[in-house]
Scaffold this motif. Structure first.
Motif, mmCIF file in Angstrom:
data_model
loop_
_atom_site.group_PDB
_atom_site.id
_atom_site.type_symbol
_atom_site.label_atom_id
_atom_site.label_comp_id
_atom_site.label_asym_id
_atom_site.label_seq_id
_atom_site.Cartn_x
_atom_site.Cartn_y
_atom_site.Cartn_z
ATOM 1 N N ALA A 24 -43.956 -4.350 -3.570
ATOM 2 C CA ALA A 24 -44.795 -5.529 -3.813
ATOM 3 C C ALA A 24 -44.699 -5.985 -5.268
ATOM 4 C CB ALA A 24 -46.246 -5.233 -3.437
ATOM 5 N N LYS A 25 -44.696 -5.036 -6.200
ATOM 6 C CA LYS A 25 -44.553 -5.406 -7.619
ATOM 7 C C LYS A 25 -43.232 -6.128 -7.868
ATOM 8 C CE LYS A 25 -45.178 -2.070 -10.546
ATOM 9 N NZ LYS A 25 -45.346 -0.749 -11.203
ATOM 10 N N ALA A 26 -42.154 -5.615 -7.286
ATOM 11 C CA ALA A 26 -40.840 -6.243 -7.475
ATOM 12 C C ALA A 26 -40.791 -7.629 -6.832
ATOM 13 C CB ALA A 26 -39.744 -5.349 -6.901
ATOM 14 N N VAL A 27 -41.390 -7.773 -5.662
ATOM 15 C CA VAL A 27 -41.432 -9.077 -4.992
ATOM 16 C C VAL A 27 -42.149 -10.097 -5.873
ATOM 17 C CG1 VAL A 27 -42.522 -10.319 -3.075
ATOM 18 C CG2 VAL A 27 -41.222 -8.241 -2.626
ATOM 19 N N LEU A 28 -43.278 -9.701 -6.430
ATOM 20 C CA LEU A 28 -44.037 -10.613 -7.291
ATOM 21 C C LEU A 28 -43.284 -10.901 -8.592
ATOM 22 C CD1 LEU A 28 -47.612 -9.170 -6.697
ATOM 23 C CD2 LEU A 28 -46.636 -11.293 -5.774
ATOM 24 N N MET A 29 -42.609 -9.908 -9.144
ATOM 25 C CA MET A 29 -41.839 -10.103 -10.365
ATOM 26 C C MET A 29 -40.722 -11.134 -10.142
ATOM 27 S SD MET A 29 -39.555 -7.408 -12.558
ATOM 28 C CE MET A 29 -38.202 -7.521 -11.408
ATOM 29 N N HIS A 30 -40.074 -11.071 -8.972
ATOM 30 C CA HIS A 30 -38.983 -11.995 -8.666
ATOM 31 C C HIS A 30 -39.482 -13.327 -8.096
ATOM 32 C CE1 HIS A 30 -35.660 -9.363 -9.576
ATOM 33 N NE2 HIS A 30 -36.180 -8.396 -8.835
ATOM 34 N N ASN A 31 -40.784 -13.417 -7.832
ATOM 35 C CA ASN A 31 -41.373 -14.611 -7.239
ATOM 36 C C ASN A 31 -40.713 -14.939 -5.901
ATOM 37 O OD1 ASN A 31 -43.358 -16.579 -7.302
ATOM 38 N ND2 ASN A 31 -41.975 -18.107 -8.190
ATOM 39 N N ALA A 32 -40.415 -13.892 -5.130
ATOM 40 C CA ALA A 32 -39.758 -14.051 -3.836
ATOM 41 C C ALA A 32 -40.768 -14.446 -2.768
ATOM 42 C CB ALA A 32 -39.071 -12.748 -3.434
ATOM 43 N N VAL A 33 -40.290 -15.209 -1.776
ATOM 44 C CA VAL A 33 -41.139 -15.578 -0.643
ATOM 45 C C VAL A 33 -40.660 -14.928 0.652
ATOM 46 C CG1 VAL A 33 -41.882 -17.742 -1.695
ATOM 47 C CG2 VAL A 33 -39.928 -17.721 -0.151
ATOM 48 N N ALA A 34 -39.501 -14.296 0.590
ATOM 49 C CA ALA A 34 -38.975 -13.569 1.740
ATOM 50 C C ALA A 34 -38.108 -12.419 1.225
ATOM 51 C CB ALA A 34 -38.158 -14.490 2.637
ATOM 52 N N VAL A 35 -37.953 -11.404 2.063
ATOM 53 C CA VAL A 35 -37.136 -10.249 1.698
ATOM 54 C C VAL A 35 -36.353 -9.767 2.910
ATOM 55 C CG1 VAL A 35 -38.607 -9.402 -0.186
ATOM 56 C CG2 VAL A 35 -39.037 -8.645 2.156
ATOM 57 N N ILE A 36 -35.269 -9.077 2.613
ATOM 58 C CA ILE A 36 -34.514 -8.334 3.615
ATOM 59 C C ILE A 36 -34.426 -6.904 3.094
ATOM 60 C CG2 ILE A 36 -32.279 -8.029 4.753
ATOM 61 C CD1 ILE A 36 -31.846 -11.073 4.339
ATOM 62 N N PHE A 37 -34.759 -5.953 3.956
ATOM 63 C CA PHE A 37 -34.661 -4.548 3.589
ATOM 64 C C PHE A 37 -33.386 -3.949 4.187
ATOM 65 C CE2 PHE A 37 -39.470 -4.839 4.052
ATOM 66 C CZ PHE A 37 -39.668 -5.039 2.698
ATOM 67 N N ALA A 38 -32.873 -2.929 3.543
ATOM 68 C CA ALA A 38 -31.727 -2.198 4.072
ATOM 69 C C ALA A 38 -31.785 -0.774 3.566
ATOM 70 C CB ALA A 38 -30.417 -2.853 3.636
ATOM 71 N N HIS A 39 -31.420 0.140 4.418
ATOM 72 C CA HIS A 39 -31.226 1.511 3.980
ATOM 73 C C HIS A 39 -30.127 2.135 4.826
ATOM 74 C CE1 HIS A 39 -33.886 2.761 7.328
ATOM 75 N NE2 HIS A 39 -33.390 3.982 7.154
ATOM 76 N N ASN A 40 -29.651 3.249 4.379
ATOM 77 C CA ASN A 40 -28.560 3.916 5.080
ATOM 78 C C ASN A 40 -29.013 5.271 5.611
ATOM 79 O OD1 ASN A 40 -28.758 4.947 2.401
ATOM 80 N ND2 ASN A 40 -26.729 5.841 2.600
ATOM 81 N N HIS A 41 -28.289 5.729 6.605
ATOM 82 C CA HIS A 41 -28.456 7.082 7.131
ATOM 83 C C HIS A 41 -27.143 7.803 6.897
ATOM 84 C CE1 HIS A 41 -31.866 6.053 10.239
ATOM 85 N NE2 HIS A 41 -32.304 6.067 8.986
ATOM 86 N N PRO A 42 -27.073 8.646 5.867
ATOM 87 C CA PRO A 42 -25.826 9.369 5.590
ATOM 88 C C PRO A 42 -25.342 10.220 6.762
ATOM 89 C CG PRO A 42 -27.294 9.515 3.715
ATOM 90 C CD PRO A 42 -28.082 8.898 4.844
ATOM 91 N N SER A 43 -26.245 10.582 7.665
ATOM 92 C CA SER A 43 -25.858 11.356 8.852
ATOM 93 C C SER A 43 -24.960 10.544 9.774
ATOM 94 C CB SER A 43 -27.106 11.791 9.622
ATOM 95 O OG SER A 43 -27.746 10.643 10.186
ATOM 96 N N GLY A 44 -25.002 9.205 9.617
ATOM 97 C CA GLY A 44 -24.204 8.331 10.460
ATOM 98 C C GLY A 44 -24.997 7.707 11.587
ATOM 99 N N GLN A 45 -26.057 8.357 12.036
ATOM 100 C CA GLN A 45 -26.897 7.860 13.129
ATOM 101 C C GLN A 45 -27.692 6.656 12.644
ATOM 102 O OE1 GLN A 45 -28.009 6.853 15.962
ATOM 103 N NE2 GLN A 45 -28.131 8.891 16.877
ATOM 104 N N THR A 46 -27.588 5.522 13.331
ATOM 105 C CA THR A 46 -28.240 4.311 12.833
ATOM 106 C C THR A 46 -29.481 3.894 13.615
ATOM 107 O OG1 THR A 46 -26.656 2.970 14.091
ATOM 108 C CG2 THR A 46 -26.178 3.356 11.749
ATOM 109 N N ASP A 47 -29.852 4.648 14.647
ATOM 110 C CA ASP A 47 -31.076 4.297 15.360
ATOM 111 C C ASP A 47 -32.276 4.489 14.444
ATOM 112 O OD1 ASP A 47 -30.032 3.517 17.831
ATOM 113 O OD2 ASP A 47 -29.899 5.604 18.509
ATOM 114 N N PRO A 48 -33.217 3.525 14.455
ATOM 115 C CA PRO A 48 -34.397 3.651 13.591
ATOM 116 C C PRO A 48 -35.259 4.845 13.991
ATOM 117 C CG PRO A 48 -34.188 1.421 14.475
ATOM 118 C CD PRO A 48 -33.194 2.271 15.198
ATOM 119 N N SER A 49 -35.636 5.625 12.995
ATOM 120 C CA SER A 49 -36.545 6.752 13.229
ATOM 121 C C SER A 49 -37.981 6.235 13.247
ATOM 122 C CB SER A 49 -36.384 7.787 12.117
ATOM 123 O OG SER A 49 -36.852 7.249 10.888
#
Length: 149
Positions: free
Chosen positions: A83-108
């Motif tokens: 939230a602090k970063a969003v406000l600092m950038h004055n963003a109105v939308a975001v996209i999140f991304a993360h990786n699973h080094p195990s290779g499995q991409t189903d959301p936990s």
């Protein structure tokens, strides 16, 4: 999966090409474009990272930041810091991304929980979460396309 120096160089070259194709100020117009922007930055890392793409009202890229870095199996994500970063950038939308080094991409369950916690926190500031991608060896998952947002 340990990357060789030449593989790391290839990834860095791919990042440079993508940075030239989609740069700050360009609008993200679809899921494929967003995935292509993020994949080389995150997919083959040997540790988990959580990234945020900050967007303006026309979904133009303001910034892309690696917000959190973790271990081979997890990364702690703090809604307050996002939230602090969003406000600092004055963003109105975001996209999140993360990786699973195990290779499995189903959301936990933890992936689903943090996504909803972030959505709830950012909704207080009228900031929309457009998607949350999970990268790994398997097919990239878009939580938006799966109806999880």
């Amino acid at each position: 999966m340990k990357l060789s120096v030449s593989e790391i160089n290839i990834i860095n070259q791919a990042n440079a090409i993508i940075d030239r194709k989609v740069k700050l100020g360009d609008a993200i117009i679809d899921t494929i474009q967003a995935m292509n922007l993020l994949r080389p930055r995150i997919a083959l890392l040997e540790y988990e990272v959580f990234m945020v793409v900050f967007l303006d009202s026309q979904h133009k890229v303001i910034a892309i930041e690696e917000m959190f870095r973790g271990s081979i199996s997890s990364a702690s994500v703090y809604p307050r810091e996002v939230a602090k970063a969003v406000l600092m950038h004055n963003a109105v939308a975001v996209i999140f991304a993360h990786n699973h080094p195990s290779g499995q991409t189903d959301p936990s369950l933890a992936d689903k929980d943090i996504t909803h916690a972030l959505m709830n926190a950012l909704s207080l500031f009228d900031v929309r979460v457009l998607d949350h991608f999970i990268f790994g060896a398997g097919p990239t998952v878009s939580m938006a396309e799966r109806g999880m947002l």
